[in-house]
Write a protein that holds these residues in place. Sequence first.
Motif, mmCIF file in Angstrom:
data_model
loop_
_atom_site.group_PDB
_atom_site.id
_atom_site.type_symbol
_atom_site.label_atom_id
_atom_site.label_comp_id
_atom_site.label_asym_id
_atom_site.label_seq_id
_atom_site.Cartn_x
_atom_site.Cartn_y
_atom_site.Cartn_z
ATOM 1 N N ARG A 27 2.030 -11.080 2.021
ATOM 2 C CA ARG A 27 2.383 -9.685 1.777
ATOM 3 C C ARG A 27 3.837 -9.584 1.359
ATOM 4 O O ARG A 27 4.714 -10.196 1.981
ATOM 5 N N GLU A 29 7.588 -8.385 1.142
ATOM 6 C CA GLU A 29 8.407 -7.868 2.243
ATOM 7 C C GLU A 29 8.523 -6.355 2.166
ATOM 8 O O GLU A 29 8.466 -5.772 1.096
ATOM 9 N N LEU A 30 8.725 -5.744 3.329
ATOM 10 C CA LEU A 30 8.889 -4.294 3.382
ATOM 11 C C LEU A 30 10.160 -3.902 2.633
ATOM 12 O O LEU A 30 11.134 -4.661 2.607
ATOM 13 N N ASN A 31 10.148 -2.705 2.094
ATOM 14 C CA ASN A 31 11.326 -2.115 1.446
ATOM 15 C C ASN A 31 11.839 -2.900 0.248
ATOM 16 O O ASN A 31 12.974 -2.746 -0.158
ATOM 17 N N LYS A 32 11.003 -3.748 -0.306
ATOM 18 C CA LYS A 32 11.458 -4.543 -1.442
ATOM 19 C C LYS A 32 10.984 -3.874 -2.728
ATOM 20 O O LYS A 32 9.849 -3.427 -2.810
ATOM 21 N N ILE A 34 9.388 -3.723 -6.126
ATOM 22 C CA ILE A 34 8.347 -4.635 -6.603
ATOM 23 C C ILE A 34 7.613 -3.980 -7.753
ATOM 24 O O ILE A 34 7.358 -2.773 -7.743
ATOM 25 N N SER A 35 7.297 -4.775 -8.783
ATOM 26 C CA SER A 35 6.673 -4.199 -9.985
ATOM 27 C C SER A 35 5.207 -3.853 -9.700
ATOM 28 O O SER A 35 4.598 -4.373 -8.775
ATOM 29 N N ASP A 36 4.682 -2.962 -10.524
ATOM 30 C CA ASP A 36 3.259 -2.605 -10.425
ATOM 31 C C ASP A 36 2.407 -3.862 -10.484
ATOM 32 O O ASP A 36 1.425 -4.009 -9.752
ATOM 33 N N TRP A 39 2.507 -5.909 -7.275
ATOM 34 C CA TRP A 39 1.784 -5.215 -6.210
ATOM 35 C C TRP A 39 0.274 -5.296 -6.452
ATOM 36 O O TRP A 39 -0.521 -5.537 -5.547
ATOM 37 N N PHE A 42 -1.030 -8.562 -5.437
ATOM 38 C CA PHE A 42 -1.144 -8.700 -3.983
ATOM 39 C C PHE A 42 -2.359 -7.931 -3.439
ATOM 40 O O PHE A 42 -3.112 -8.433 -2.613
ATOM 41 N N VAL A 43 -2.551 -6.711 -3.937
ATOM 42 C CA VAL A 43 -3.613 -5.880 -3.352
ATOM 43 C C VAL A 43 -4.999 -6.302 -3.832
ATOM 44 O O VAL A 43 -5.938 -6.364 -3.049
ATOM 45 N N TYR A 44 -5.110 -6.589 -5.123
ATOM 46 C CA TYR A 44 -6.449 -6.731 -5.687
ATOM 47 C C TYR A 44 -6.844 -8.140 -6.106
ATOM 48 O O TYR A 44 -8.026 -8.462 -6.111
ATOM 49 N N LEU A 56 -8.992 -16.981 5.886
ATOM 50 C CA LEU A 56 -8.791 -16.390 7.202
ATOM 51 C C LEU A 56 -10.128 -16.090 7.850
ATOM 52 O O LEU A 56 -11.064 -15.652 7.182
ATOM 53 N N ALA A 84 -2.766 -18.885 13.544
ATOM 54 C CA ALA A 84 -2.195 -17.923 12.591
ATOM 55 C C ALA A 84 -0.762 -18.272 12.198
ATOM 56 O O ALA A 84 -0.353 -18.068 11.056
ATOM 57 N N GLU B 705 -3.778 -1.200 2.377
ATOM 58 C CA GLU B 705 -2.745 -1.573 1.408
ATOM 59 C C GLU B 705 -2.989 -0.928 0.049
ATOM 60 O O GLU B 705 -2.073 -0.764 -0.743
ATOM 61 N N ASP B 706 -4.240 -0.531 -0.226
ATOM 62 C CA ASP B 706 -4.505 0.082 -1.527
ATOM 63 C C ASP B 706 -4.222 1.586 -1.535
ATOM 64 O O ASP B 706 -4.524 2.262 -2.510
ATOM 65 N N GLN B 744 -0.478 -10.669 13.986
ATOM 66 C CA GLN B 744 -0.615 -12.125 14.077
ATOM 67 C C GLN B 744 -0.207 -12.836 12.799
ATOM 68 O O GLN B 744 0.309 -13.944 12.839
ATOM 69 N N LEU B 745 -0.446 -12.198 11.661
ATOM 70 C CA LEU B 745 -0.253 -12.912 10.403
ATOM 71 C C LEU B 745 0.924 -12.422 9.573
ATOM 72 O O LEU B 745 1.583 -13.216 8.919
ATOM 73 N N VAL B 746 1.172 -11.121 9.554
ATOM 74 C CA VAL B 746 2.176 -10.605 8.636
ATOM 75 C C VAL B 746 3.541 -10.471 9.312
ATOM 76 O O VAL B 746 4.547 -10.889 8.765
ATOM 77 N N TRP B 747 3.526 -9.873 10.510
ATOM 78 C CA TRP B 747 4.801 -9.677 11.211
ATOM 79 C C TRP B 747 4.746 -10.310 12.591
ATOM 80 O O TRP B 747 4.896 -9.619 13.611
ATOM 81 N N ASP B 885 9.295 2.342 4.593
ATOM 82 C CA ASP B 885 8.138 1.666 4.001
ATOM 83 C C ASP B 885 7.031 1.556 5.048
ATOM 84 O O ASP B 885 7.316 1.565 6.255
ATOM 85 N N ARG B 890 3.362 1.398 -1.310
ATOM 86 C CA ARG B 890 3.617 1.072 -2.711
ATOM 87 C C ARG B 890 2.463 1.539 -3.592
ATOM 88 O O ARG B 890 2.654 1.925 -4.747
ATOM 89 N N SER B 891 1.246 1.542 -3.045
ATOM 90 C CA SER B 891 0.080 1.943 -3.848
ATOM 91 C C SER B 891 0.107 3.418 -4.204
ATOM 92 O O SER B 891 -0.465 3.831 -5.212
#
Lengths: 89, 998
Positions: A27, A29-32, A34-36, A39, A42-44, A56, A84, B705-706, B744-747, B885, B890-891
């Motif tokens: 994922r 980082e928060l508050n970074k 980032i281009s469309d 993103w 990452f999402v899709y 996982l 994890a 996230e979407d 567990q995984l992200v933060w 954030d 972002r979505s």
Amino acid sequence: MLYIFCPHCGLRSQNEFAYGGDATVKRPELNKEISDQEWNNFVYLRKSPRGKHLELWHHISGCRQWIKVERDTSTHEIFKTYKADELTE
Amino acid sequence: MSQDFRLDNIGMVNRNKKISFTFNGKKYFGYEGDTIASALIANGVHLVGRSFKYHRPRGFFGVGVDEPYAILQLERNNERDPNIRATEQEIFEGLEVKSVNCWPSVNFDIGAINNFLKMFFPAGFYYKTFMWPPSFWYKIYEPFIRMAAGFGEASIKHDKERYEHKYEYCDLLITGSGPSGLASAYAAAKNGARVILAEDKPRYGGSLLTSDVNIGNQTGAEWSEKIITELKSMSNVIVKNRSQVFGYYDHNMLVMSERISDHLPKTQKYLPKQRLWYIRAKEVLISSGSIERPLVFGNNDTPGVMLSSAAKEYMKVYGVLVGKKPLIFTNNDSGYETAVEFKKNGINPLILDTRKEPSSDIITEAKNLGIEIKYSYVVVAAKGYKKVKSADIAKISDNKKDLSNIENIECDCICVSGFWTPSIHLASQSGNKSEFNEKIDAFIPKKSKQKENTIGSANGKFTLEETINEAFNKGYEVSNKITENNNKVSIPTVVEKKSTEHDKFWCVPLPKGKSYKRFLDFQNDVAVTDIELALREGFRSIEHVKRYTTLGMATDQGKTSNLNGLQLVSDIENKVVPQVGHTTFRPPYTPVSIGAIVGREVGKHSKPTRKSPMHEWHEKNNAVFVDAGVWLRPRYYKQGNETLFEASKREAKNVRKNVGVCDVTTLGKIDVKGPDAAEFLNRVYTNAWLKLPVGKARYGVMLREDGIVMDDGTTTRISENHYHMTTTTAQAANVLSHLEYYLQLVWPELNVNVVSTTEQWAGAAIAGPNSRALLMKLFPNTDVSNEALPFMGYKEADLFGIPAKIYRISFSGELAYEVNVESDYGNFMWEKIIEVGKEFQIQAYGTEALSTLRIEMGHVAGSELDGRTIPHDASLEGLVSKKKDFIGKRSLSRSAFTKPDREKIVGVVPLDKTTSIPEGSYIVKDPKAKLPNPKLGHVSASCWSVEYDNPFSLAIIKDGKNMIGQKLFAMSPLKNKTIPVEIVSSHYVDPEGKRVRA
């Protein structure tokens, strides 16, 4: 039915787990800024390789830990499983 | 009553126990241990069914799982069981069976006209026929096909029988108790391995029960009896008969179906009818044996034509003669064993051997017994319609192409043997790529893919000595790997007759001028001509030929037909069989009843039913329940003859006027604890959480996230590092997994723990203008004034000695509180609320009234947060922080989500103020527009507003906020309604939110 080694509980049948997808996605980082495109990736976008794949699994009917499973997607062979916090890079 | 075809001095059935049963309404008898097949043959009955396509008369072809014909319908204990194999089903007192696929009777079947119309039923006929005119499909073709297709008639009654599932683990699973299964099980068990030995038939021993062999100075049957008795006595061995291992799945998981009660008139108390075993085995030895291959000749489907090994088994196991004038037609030595057995029982067989000058021990024995043998002879065609009456036979040339003069000889059965096909199904299912073995003209397993080995005749080993040696060694070797013990048992000496090579010839050419049907697949009526046609029409891949002709696609899965089909394709194509390859073997190996697969998960057991601690009170007070996720919730409390509409209106009105109480135990609850809990919530929810003081609640929305809304609910800060989160009933489990994922995984650096507390708390929502007055009486020692417990406040209090938590939150839009106590006190709390609330005119309200209250308030729920909406669509943009954030933020800046005309939530009121708008209706500008009518949006939830006494709906429509005031139409083609409506604000009642803060 797969037989998955949970690093916390031992060998357990697949029906104790939920699949969680690609474990190599990181994922942003928060508050970074980032281009469309980034993103969107990452999402899709996920790779769906034939062969070795790090994925996982969530031991929902067991210890409730998310684990990483290195599995061959065509033969179902499981090479190794990780906690994890392992393989974070 | 005498049985003309029963032998007196041979067989393993219990002659002391006669059993009567009916077949097609006629009474017969057999003995305990008989199958329907053996009992009917003993009574001289051979016509039991009609074939699938041509409705030709059909008898018995085999003696076990490979049986393609004798599929019957059974009535047992008032339950109907379609499609049982007569060769497997044992008889019991009172059994009733009947033929299927024939009308009006098996003797006179009108469908047999298909046999004379066969030019209309070539391979793939259903792709070619029934096409035109299209209008014929529903009224003529489909009913016709439905009537003609299938075998038995499934019962439409609820199956009252019990089926169970069982999980088992073992070192070694052995499938089949023939010589290789017994020997390997014995060797492995003696070496300390935990063994499961599964046998499909009632009797153990497999081919040992019928072969004339000697092991360790005992007959095959005696030896198998000795071994099985010893295995049964060992604590590390599970031995199961009537148990078919039918599927080999991933990671050495095998599934076995055990028929516990099928052979009994009635399922015994405390026992299931069938049990499905899920077996996880460290190693598997497949000892499933082999199945005899048919020879192909004219009319080879006539009743009385059967496998020679079956004829032998009927004699040796059941003491039954399949005929008194047998003709043995063979291309190998196996046919001789059957002939010798006939001879020993006083019957004179005639052997036709396709080979020219074979010689071996068994052939010599047959000769010495005076059995007549014709070499280089074939059966050209069977004669007789409902039973073999004679056979046309002829000498065949050395190149097997030409037939000399045809003679007709009398016979009443034709026992065929075309050599043996190893049963490689399980090995193949495990992922083992098989290889073609030229020596036996069949496929055998190659390299193991999972932890499996195939032994004995399933592995192409057709002599007993080889089989026994291999099995003892494998049993030891595999068990040694697991147990590391070294207890080796000695291998007994084996005496058997040596046999000579088989003939590769298998399909008799048609004599000039004759067009006999020569069948390959007996269950699906696939003949040589069908395969020829498929190849002529251009089908090449064996998988395509299979599907076009349906070869091997019947319930017997081609156990007797596959190899002959492959052989024919390779002959026509001038290829060799391995080039053609074989079709894929898939589970189940034999049909498994749906009941066994479903197990106990039927009716109420199909999913857990969760009930709140107050459930009994609801029941006593005439609650009508509704499924909410896995929970049962009161939908409304019925008074007198009230309808749902009347009751929910009454309940909702009472909340607006006085006070109501609703069971909210089912809401998901998650404890969030740890020094970083605030930071974590701040990332999970769209709004800000860092500054929420202790003792305060906040409403929050969480996204995926979407950018789509995942869930909403209130979270309360109980203490510095402890939050109590609530989720919707439906999303509770998903939200917990979601939180665990991020922690567990992200933060992982966040020091936070989450745990579900849904079942730990019982909850009651007290809502309405009288709610504070009620609360003051419930908690006399606690200050619940607006100042001490303001909107979104939280307090711990004492409810008549019980610790309780009061959250001032509201879903109904009224002044409201949610009281939580530990689950065990739930009922106490509820009864106190009702008791104390009486003076305030309290009424319990269900989910229907709850819906009404939230809809007219414009509060969103699952029907708006439907997995397609972002916060802005639901008018929740005020909760989306611009500063920080969070997951999915972002979505929200995606162009599709920022479009000005995105669909937004609005209210909808019918112009006539009386017509309710069906949920799901479309909102359109012009109801008469050309179809498809451009849709502005849809109605997500409807209610009868108790505040204004008229219908009110929520809708999500394009550019919603700018549509307010417009007159549009709600259209429900489903209900055939078009309703003129006005678009209003979604906050229909108390838009300023004064009541909740009162």
